[in-house]
Write a protein that holds these residues in place. Structure first.
Motif, PDB file in Angstrom:
ATOM      1  N   ASP A   1       1.034  -1.385   0.356  1.00 57.72           N
ATOM      2  CA  ASP A   1      -0.043  -0.059   0.254  1.00 57.72           C
ATOM      3  C   ASP A   1       0.711   1.094  -0.314  1.00 57.72           C
ATOM      4  N   PHE A   2       0.213   2.295  -0.985  1.00 56.28           N
ATOM      5  CA  PHE A   2       0.485   3.575  -0.852  1.00 56.28           C
ATOM      6  C   PHE A   2       0.265   3.779   0.735  1.00 56.28           C
ATOM      7  N   LYS A   3       1.419   5.111   1.211  1.00 52.20           N
ATOM      8  CA  LYS A   3       0.826   5.831   2.501  1.00 52.20           C
ATOM      9  C   LYS A   3       1.077   7.440   2.459  1.00 52.20           C
ATOM     10  N   ASN A   4      -0.089   7.689   1.716  1.00 50.30           N
ATOM     11  CA  ASN A   4       0.254   9.671   2.393  1.00 50.30           C
ATOM     12  C   ASN A   4       0.726   9.889   0.841  1.00 50.30           C
ATOM     13  N   PRO A   5       0.832   9.133  -0.297  1.00 49.18           N
ATOM     14  CA  PRO A   5       1.832   9.803  -1.564  1.00 49.18           C
ATOM     15  C   PRO A   5       1.512  11.311  -1.943  1.00 49.18           C
ATOM     16  N   VAL A  56      -3.385  10.703 -12.094  1.00 48.19           N
ATOM     17  CA  VAL A  56      -3.811  11.425 -10.980  1.00 48.19           C
ATOM     18  C   VAL A  56      -3.844  10.889  -9.944  1.00 48.19           C
ATOM     19  N   LEU A  57      -3.476  11.774  -8.781  1.00 48.94           N
ATOM     20  CA  LEU A  57      -2.540  11.480  -8.031  1.00 48.94           C
ATOM     21  C   LEU A  57      -3.525  11.446  -7.000  1.00 48.94           C
ATOM     22  N   ASP A  58      -4.277  10.326  -6.373  1.00 44.19           N
ATOM     23  CA  ASP A  58      -5.557  10.088  -5.177  1.00 44.19           C
ATOM     24  C   ASP A  58      -3.916  10.019  -3.877  1.00 44.19           C
ATOM     25  N   MET A  59      -4.067  11.252  -2.865  1.00 47.50           N
ATOM     26  CA  MET A  59      -3.717  10.684  -1.959  1.00 47.50           C
ATOM     27  C   MET A  59      -4.275  10.366  -0.758  1.00 47.50           C
ATOM     28  N   GLY A  60      -6.090  10.366  -0.311  1.00 48.39           N
ATOM     29  CA  GLY A  60      -6.961   9.549  -0.116  1.00 48.39           C
ATOM     30  C   GLY A  60      -6.970   8.057  -0.438  1.00 48.39           C
ATOM     31  N   ARG A  61      -7.142   8.163  -1.356  1.00 46.81           N
ATOM     32  CA  ARG A  61      -6.925   6.760  -1.330  1.00 46.81           C
ATOM     33  C   ARG A  61      -6.390   5.551  -2.293  1.00 46.81           C
ATOM     34  N   GLY A  62      -5.065   6.295  -2.303  1.00 48.09           N
ATOM     35  CA  GLY A  62      -3.737   5.860  -2.521  1.00 48.09           C
ATOM     36  C   GLY A  62      -3.733   5.230  -3.816  1.00 48.09           C
ATOM     37  N   ASN A  63      -4.134   5.454  -4.790  1.00 42.36           N
ATOM     38  CA  ASN A  63      -3.921   5.046  -6.214  1.00 42.36           C
ATOM     39  C   ASN A  63      -3.854   5.846  -6.587  1.00 42.36           C
ATOM     40  N   ILE A  64      -3.521   5.583  -8.272  1.00 40.88           N
ATOM     41  CA  ILE A  64      -3.329   5.750  -9.364  1.00 40.88           C
ATOM     42  C   ILE A  64      -4.282   5.702 -10.464  1.00 40.88           C
TER      43      ILE A  64
END
Length: 494
Positions: free
Chosen positions: A64-68, A361-369
């Motif tokens: 998982d990405f964390k706060n990207p 588009v990078l979504d910081m909240g969901r940790g996805n692109i």
């Protein structure tokens, strides 16, 4: 006669059905797509972009990405993610689907790691620049991961004694100059030469002080005025750079007027704004209108920008999750995106980049692109704008006409056709399309040229008529003088 009527009826039905099929094929898009007309009214459009794929850390095999906080795609289609909460840079090859990560580097024999990296930029020669926010430095690595250089502790009388360098975003131009958006720094974008030396600020945004504030400042004590000095500029939020060294930078404008700038190497803002005297004139900040209270109220909060070649650039609004795309003249091309829980919407969008015509588009909240691809409608607009930008007016005309078939309300398409006709000297036809596109400025230009064409075309006839009228007048005068002289009058009487 009946046969012709039947054929005409069938043609109309097929046209209606084809439009309906086109509209129905995009009914599942999870957001509204719209634009603004000359008067500032919203009208709904076909979607210019639709979601194709969503990349998560688990999905690409790195956890998982964390706060990207940032993304960057290089020329080899490698996607770099500043995975801030995990203190790493994730590298995902979009071609062969392989993933790797950069957690640190060796500096003079000592292994060092990143701490909350928030920005990422990769140059054409493969150098990786990382805004290592928590470590108060910008780290530049070679393509093989070895250390190239470190930028830290910049010194200048303009920075103040207690300044702490906390870089958030970074970009590098063709000459190796480094531009940095730093935390809690309102004087502008920091500029460094290719040796890493601080050279000053570019693009400082000054706030206009109202008459009330000016009076208040005059009545304030010296101590109060000193504290008010901090209320001068605005902080930048996102940055991108063109191949020829022009810097696109975003900021949050509470008034919704200008949230993106194009800075030349001298730091001067040379961005063009729509000047057709419509409601869009003088605004480059996302939505023209918004609620004053309630959900999603307030002006768009533009958080990032990506330059897409041929004068096209897109900006990202974190408040309502929308992407706004403009051309080189400041015309709004299309709008898409939104907040929500469906695939293709966002929770907290934070960064934007492109691969060709695709938008990420990078979504910081969901940790996805989320990867968006153009529809026929969006692709036609992109191509038409590009052809005109590169001087191919003939190709642009045909593309704009195809856009009009898909969206007859798109005024810019009519203006695009008009500009092409204007460039080719077909001024009467240009006037027709400028009128449909509600562009008074270009209509006036086309009208003046059309008037001049009429005068040039009929100049011979006009001169002939003038000469004939003068000749008739002179002959009449001469005849009148002869008559007076014959009657014994003075030749000077008329």
């Amino acid at each position: 006669m009946v046969y012709k009527r039947v054929l005409a009826f069938i043609a109309i039905i097929m046209l209606i059905l084809s439009d309906s099929v086109y509209a129905l094929s995009y009914m599942n898009v999870p957001y509204y797509t719209y634009n603004y007309d000359y008067w500032g009214n919203i009208y709904y459009t076909p979607p210019a972009y639709i979601p194709q794929n969503v990349l998560s850390g688990v999905g690409i095999g790195c956890g998982d990405f964390k706060n990207p906080q940032d993304i960057f795609v290089d020329d080899n289609k490698k996607l770099y993610i500043a995975d801030t909460g995990n203190n790493r840079i994730v590298v995902y090859d979009l071609n062969d689907k392989k993933v790797s990560e950069i957690k640190g580097f060796v500096n003079n024999g000592v292994e060092e790691s990143f701490k909350s990296p928030s920005g990422i930029y990769v140059t054409n020669d493969g150098k990786i620049y990382i805004a290592d926010t928590g470590s108060n430095r910008v780290v530049a690595l070679n393509s093989d991961g070895t250390l190239y250089k470190i930028i830290k502790n910049p010194e200048s009388k303009d920075l103040g004694k207690n300044f702490q360098f906390s870089p958030l975003k970074v970009a590098v131009d063709y000459a190796g100059r480094v531009y940095v958006i730093a935390k809690n720094l309102f004087e502008g974008i920091m500029s460094f030469d290719n040796e890493g030396n601080f050279t000053g600020f570019v693009g400082t945004i000054y706030v206009n002080i109202s008459p009330y504030e000016k009076i208040w400042r005059k009545l304030s004590t010296k101590a109060q005025r000193k504290s008010q000095i901090q209320f001068i500029p605005t902080e930048f939020t996102g940055i991108d750079i063109t191949s020829d060294g022009f810097l696109y930078a975003t900021n949050i404008d509470a008034n919704g007027k200008q949230s993106v700038r194009k800075l030349n190497p001298k730091g001067q803002d040379i961005i063009k704004m729509n000047n057709n005297n419509s409601k869009q004139t003088g605004t480059l900040s996302g939505d023209l209108f918004w609620r004053l209270s309630g959900n999603y109220s307030g002006a768009s909060q533009i958080i990032d920008v990506t330059y897409r070649d041929n004068g096209i650039y897109s900006i990202l609004d974190r408040r309502r999750g929308r992407i706004f795309t403009y051309d080189d003249e400041g015309d709004l091309l299309y709008i898409f995106g939104g907040l929500g829980s469906q695939e293709g919407t966002f929770k907290n969008p934070i960064a934007i980049d492109t691969i060709g015509d695709e938008i990420l588009v990078l979504d910081m909240g969901r940790g996805n692109i989320t990867i968006f691809v153009p529809t026929e409608y969006g692709s036609l607009i992109n191509k038409a704008v590009s052809e005109r930008y590169n001087g191919d007016e003939a190709s642009a005309v045909e593309l704009w006409k195809r856009v009009i078939k898909l969206d007859s309300n798109f005024e810019l398409a009519y203006v695009g056709v008009g500009k092409s006709y204007l460039a080719s000297g077909e001024n009467k036809e240009a006037m027709k399309y400028f009128k449909l596109g509600m562009d008074r400025t270009y209509y006036s230009i086309a009208y003046r040229r059309y008037r001049d064409d009429i005068l040039k075309k009929n100049l011979g006839y006009i001169l002939t008529v003038i000469i004939v009228l003068i000749a008739i007048y002179v002959i009449k005068r001469l005849l009148k003088r002869k008559k007076i002289k014959k009657d014994g009058g003075s030749v000077y009487e008329y």
